[in-house]
Structure formats: C-alpha cells, structure tokens
Write an enzyme that holds these catalytic residues in place. Structure first.
Site, PDB file in Angstrom:
ATOM      1  CG  ASP A   1      31.667 -93.178  22.150  1.00  0.00           C
ATOM      2  OD1 ASP A   1      31.541 -93.789  23.226  1.00  0.00           O
ATOM      3  OD2 ASP A   1      31.160 -92.068  21.934  1.00  0.00           O
TER       4      ASP A   1
ATOM      5  CG  HIS B   1      31.257 -90.394  25.008  1.00  0.00           C
ATOM      6  ND1 HIS B   1      30.266 -90.580  24.060  1.00  0.00           N
ATOM      7  CD2 HIS B   1      30.679 -89.665  26.009  1.00  0.00           C
ATOM      8  CE1 HIS B   1      29.152 -90.007  24.468  1.00  0.00           C
ATOM      9  NE2 HIS B   1      29.375 -89.443  25.640  1.00  0.00           N
TER      10      HIS B   1
ATOM     11  CG  HIS C   1      26.968 -79.696  29.356  1.00  0.00           C
ATOM     12  ND1 HIS C   1      26.447 -80.724  30.110  1.00  0.00           N
ATOM     13  CD2 HIS C   1      26.547 -78.537  29.961  1.00  0.00           C
ATOM     14  CE1 HIS C   1      25.744 -80.237  31.114  1.00  0.00           C
ATOM     15  NE2 HIS C   1      25.780 -78.917  31.051  1.00  0.00           N
TER      16      HIS C   1
ATOM     17  CB  SER D   1      26.798 -87.277  25.076  1.00  0.00           C
ATOM     18  OG  SER D   1      26.454 -88.480  25.695  1.00  0.00           O
TER      19      SER D   1
END
Length: 467
Positions: free
Chosen positions: A413, A441, A192, A266
């Site tokens: 984003d 995002h 994540h 990310s």
C-alpha cells in the site's frame, strides 16, 4: 557485492533527489494554476448561477456573528462552529487544513484583516471570532434562511443516479442490503473509503459469502453522505458529526439494528472507530482495512501532520501525486470533478466497451459519483480534521470495546503505509494485525474477494461463539 550495493544506494539517492526537485517545480506551477482557477470559477459561478460562491482561498479575516446565531471558537486546531438557533445540528468541527494550506502563492498573497482597537471599543459586547469567511457564508445560508440546497451546481453531474435523492422526502443514505431478511441473527455494516461507494463491497464480497452466512447475517453497505447514490447537499460541511448521524439515521434506526459487526476500509475506519466508541455494547466485531492513522509527533498539529503524510506534494509515486492534487488544490480538484465526475456516464460507457470487465466498471462508478463539495470537505474534515480525535477513540476502544478487533493491511500500500496499522495495533494491544503480501490499497479486497469473504465469516463466527 559491496560495490553493487553502493551503486544501488547512490541510484536511489539520485532518484529521491530528482523526485524532490521535479516536485518543487511542478507544485509551484500548480500553485499558480490553482490561483487563476479560483478567479475563473468565481466568474463562471456568477455568470451561470448569478451568485458569487465563496472558497477557502479567501484570507482569514474577522467575522462578526449574525444576530448571535453563529459562534466560532478557536481553541485547538479545529474551528468549532456553534449554531445556537439550529436544533438539527449544534456543533461543527472544521479542520484548519481547509484554509491553512501554506504553499507558494498563498505565502506571497496572504493577508489578514484585523479590526482596529477603536472598532473593538465601539462594540464591546458584540463578540468577534477569526474564521474563514467561507464557513460563515455557508452557515448563514443554512441557518439564517433555513434553506436546503438540493439542486446540483453547474459543475456537478445532474444525471438521474446522482440526483435521485432530491426527489425523496427522506434524507437518508443509500443502503445496499443483502443476506438474511426474516430471521436475522446479526447485522454487518460495511463502510467504504474515500471517493468510493457501497459497490466496493456489494460487487466483491456479497456474491462470495457462503449460503450459511447469507442466512445468518444481514449485510448493509452504505454510500456515505456525498458519495454514490446518497444525498449530496451543497450546503453541507461533511463533518464527522454529519456522517455519523446519517449512518445512524439510515442504518441503525430504520433496520432496528441490535447487534452488529463493522467492516471498514480506509477513511471508513475513522467512522467505524467513532461508531464503536458510541455504541460499544452493540458491537460484535470490528474489522479495519488500511486505517489512516498517523500519530503526530509531540508539538505537531495532528490535522496538518496527517495532511502532509497523505499528500506529501510529490510527483512520485503516482498515487501520492493524485492525493496531493486532491488535498492541496481546491480549484484544480474541482476542475477534475468537472471533467471526470460530471461526465462519469461517458467514462463508464467507455470502460464497459473497452474492458468488458464488471470489476473495473464498478470501481469507475464509485470513483466518479460524487460532488467536489462532498469530496473536498470529507477529505479535510474526516481524514485530516479527525486526526486529533483518533487518539481518544483508540483509548476508548482499548478500554471499553470488548469485541474482536482485526486490522488488515496490504504490504504494498503506497497511499496508507503499513506503519499506520502497526501504530494502531500498538494503541489497541488486543487487536490482531494481518499483513497481506503483494496487495495494495485496493487489491487488499479487489482480486482476493473470495479469500477475504471466508476470513470475514471466520471472524464473525468466532465473535458470536458459533461452531
């Protein structure tokens, strides 16, 4: 039409100018607020914990190593802390953005303490190194006394979920496993992003994978060190080395992973690239979502450049304002954690009560279940501090990693601009870039989880040569 375009152009220029002026004023005020919060937290820490906690507001000064146990080299923009007496971890790389964040108050109050020539002459064999005292104090606490700080600080949440790791004899990450159990064809590691958790994957993709995929692949989504239900040690500097070692110790080794796919979002993309370089022969496919890659112009320090791009000290857009608060202000961000993270159970309850929407609830849970120490150091040491390493990683991936590489990026984003993915693809020509229209995002996954699950299955099938 020309007149209309001219009016639109003038209005946009006016908007940018207004944003710039308001931003300067707002951030000067925030500079002052953070300055006073620094002393407020020092007093609170001393009164509640009977210990004066160090912070990165302290001026950079000369720090002499203690019994030869801590050595600090200043080569490059990252401070390399060598722990001679520690067998567990020998090298830390500390991003200079932790203690070099030039702003209004710091420029006014900044001072440096330098040893006199006579003092240097008196100790010719004892090395001195310029380093922020916070790092020295943290390392002396870990190495000199060999202590492990398990108890949460007074400003951190002490609920059962956040502190469950303290009662475990194993220092490993929380892993949410699903899919194949006995006859595992291949593993899939999900990583994540910043201030998130494994629920970002398990609540969106896990329920939407096909039965066929669930019989072939074992899904392993981790809570990164300092986030979700994983350990949140107070004495950790949350460096790239620590994050990687914990992933290997918690996933690759106990699950006996022999070949695996990586899906990362990310901040997780940085860890994914590092793992790809370290285990190229085991990797079957690499899927990166919104990678934070900001190639620095010649002569610019990569860490400082990345920090300015992610946290531009602007009040608009809102996501940039939030990133600027979290990146520039150590004590304001700690205040936010005190108010939000410490009370995340109440926020989760209110969210469930008001929205009755499981999707939003798990996002709230992931967003607030971390400590300030974990978020602050991970932000600076991974996103900013690893900026200088990314060029080398991308070169290694280009030349050594032979698996399928796919990059996804939401066109809308505002946190990580789409140019990051275009720049990364230019460094890895074999990578396939997919731009997702009208997604940002988070919504690059959230809200299109069914479609994305199908896309991932297709990527894995092609990588494994399955029909």
């Amino acid at each position: 039409m020309a007149v209309k375009d001219h009016i639109v152009s003038i209005s946009r220029m006016g908007g940018r100018l207004l944003n710039d002026v308001v931003s300067v004023l707002v951030f000067i005020v925030l500079d002052v607020v953070d300055f006073f919060l620094c002393y407020a937290f020092k007093i609170a820490d001393f009164l509640i914990e009977a210990e004066w906690k160090p912070c990165y507001c302290s001026s950079v000064k000369e720090a002499i190593t203690s019994s030869g146990k801590i050595l600090v080299s200043e080569e490059g923009e990252s401070k390399k802390v060598v722990r001679v007496s520690c067998s567990r971890l020998q090298l830390e790389e500390i991003s200079d953005t932790l203690y070099t964040r030039p702003y209004f108050v710091s420029q006014v109050c900044k001072s440096k303490i330098r040893p006199s020539s006579s003092a240097a002459a008196a100790n010719p064999r004892r090395p001195t190194f310029t380093v922020n005292p916070t790092i020295v104090e943290m390392l002396q606490g870990r190495i000199g006394k060999h202590r492990i700080l398990l108890a949460p600080r007074w400003s951190d949440c002490d609920c059962e979920s956040c502190t469950a790791w303290t009662s475990s004899s194993k220092e490993t990450l929380y892993v949410k496993a699903d899919g194949a159990k006995d006859d595992v064809y291949e593993d899939v590691l999900f990583i994540h992003g910043f201030i998130s958790s494994s629920a970002f994957w398990s609540e969106t993709l896990y329920p939407n994978f096909s039965k066929s995929a669930k019989t072939k692949y074992r899904f392993l989504a981790v809570d990164l060190l300092g986030f979700g239900r994983s350990p949140k040690p107070n004495d950790s500097l949350y460096t790239l080395r620590e994050h990687l070692e914990m992933i290997e110790r918690s996933v690759l080794e106990p699950y006996k992973v022999k070949s695996f796919h990586i899906v990362a979002h990310s901040l997780g993309c940085i860890l994914a690239l590092a793992l790809a370089v370290k285990h190229p022969s085991l990797l079957k496919s690499l899927t990166l979502l919104a990678p934070p890659y900001f190639p620095a112009p010649k002569g610019e320090a990569p860490a400082q450049y990345t920090m300015r791009r992610i946290a531009p000290r602007k009040v608009w857009p809102v996501i940039a304002f939030g990133a600027s608060i979290g990146c520039w202000y150590e004590h304001i961000s700690r205040t936010a954690c005190l108010v939000l993270s410490k009370n995340h159970r109440l926020l989760e309850f209110l969210t469930k009560l008001l929205t009755r929407n499981r999707m939003r609830t798990y996002l709230i849970e992931g967003f607030f279940t971390h400590t300030h120490n974990a978020a602050w150091h991970t932000l600076h040491n991974i996103i900013c501090g690893s900026a200088g390493k990314l060029e080398g990683y991308l070169e290694e991936v280009k030349n050594r990693v032979k698996c399928n590489i796919t990059i996804f990026h939401g066109k809308d984003d505002e946190l990580i601009p789409i140019e990051c993915s275009y720049d990364m693809q230019s460094r890895i020509p074999q990578a396939q870039l997919k731009v997702v229209e009208n997604k940002d995002h988070l919504t690059i996954v959230v809200g299109r989880q069914k479609a994305f699950a199908r896309e991932l299955e297709e990527i894995w099938k092609n990588a494994s040569g399955l029909s």
